[in-house]
Design an enzyme around this catalytic site. Structure first.
Site, PDB file in Angstrom:
ATOM      1  CB  THR A 129     -57.537 -66.125   6.013  1.00 11.73           C
ATOM      2  OG1 THR A 129     -58.048 -67.439   5.759  1.00 11.73           O
ATOM      3  CG2 THR A 129     -56.520 -65.757   4.943  1.00 11.73           C
ATOM      4  CE  LYS A 130     -60.389 -72.284   7.954  1.00 19.74           C
ATOM      5  NZ  LYS A 130     -61.509 -73.066   7.454  1.00 19.74           N
ATOM      6  CG  HIS A 176     -56.558 -50.832   6.574  1.00 20.91           C
ATOM      7  ND1 HIS A 176     -56.212 -49.641   7.163  1.00 20.91           N
ATOM      8  CD2 HIS A 176     -55.472 -51.628   6.671  1.00 20.91           C
ATOM      9  CE1 HIS A 176     -54.959 -49.712   7.580  1.00 20.91           C
ATOM     10  NE2 HIS A 176     -54.491 -50.917   7.302  1.00 20.91           N
TER      11      HIS A 176
END
Length: 183
Positions: free
Chosen positions: A162-163, A112
């Site tokens: 997150t990575k 988003h």
């Protein structure tokens, strides 16, 4: 002409309120509500298989498996998924062979916008998630959009990934980081 489904799967901005996409999400909710109540393992897992893009041999998932579309989920041979998995598959989710997922796993491909004007305009897009062979995800692991995990990766319980990470590592934490290299 490019459909909203094609744009979505390609990770491009798309209209999430497109009638084809809405109809598919409604259909999936109806099917999954019914399937998740089935106590017979073979029947339940065969019904899950029929809703996914492709699934290898020896696929087993406990109940309370949820996803948006199914057509963007690709799972290799020898997969075990424990209770309460949620795969938000606006973009492809690709899972390798011999993977084991603990309970309460979340794989989220939607992105988003950070800009509130775009967000309020219902702009949505996604980034794929790819998990290599021999992965083991502990309970309550969350994997965010665009993450790729290599082969032989272990993710500690409660981690937020997150990575991306390469092969042969144990990762844990929020955000997840390498805590051990597997030799």
């Amino acid at each position: 002409m490019t459909t909203e489904r094609e744009k979505m799967t390609a990770g491009k901005p798309y209209n999430q309120f497109d009638p084809e996409l809405i109809n598919r999400r409604v259909y999936m909710r109806q099917q999954l509500e019914e399937i998740n109540r089935i106590t017979d393992n073979d029947d339940r897992n065969n019904r899950f298989r029929a809703l996914l893009a492709d699934v290898g041999d020896d696929f087993f998932v406990e109940s309370s498996f949820k996803f948006d579309y199914g057509f963007n989920i690709h799972i290799g041979n020898h997969f075990y998924g424990n209770y309460d998995m949620t795969f938000l598959d606006t973009c492809p989710i690709t899972i390798g062979e011999h993977c084991y997922f603990g309970p309460n796993i979340g794989l989220y491909t939607p992105v988003h916008p950070l800009d509130p004007v775009q967000r309020n305009a219902d702009v949505e897009l996604g980034k794929p998630i790819t998990i290599g062979d021999n992965a083991w995800l502990g309970g309550r692991v969350t994997i965010l959009p665009g993450v790729t995990l290599g082969d032989n990766v272990v993710v500690g319980a409660g981690s937020v990934v997150t990575k991306s990470f390469g092969d042969n590592v144990v990762i844990a934490g929020n955000p997840a980081r390498i805590i051990k290299t597997i030799v």
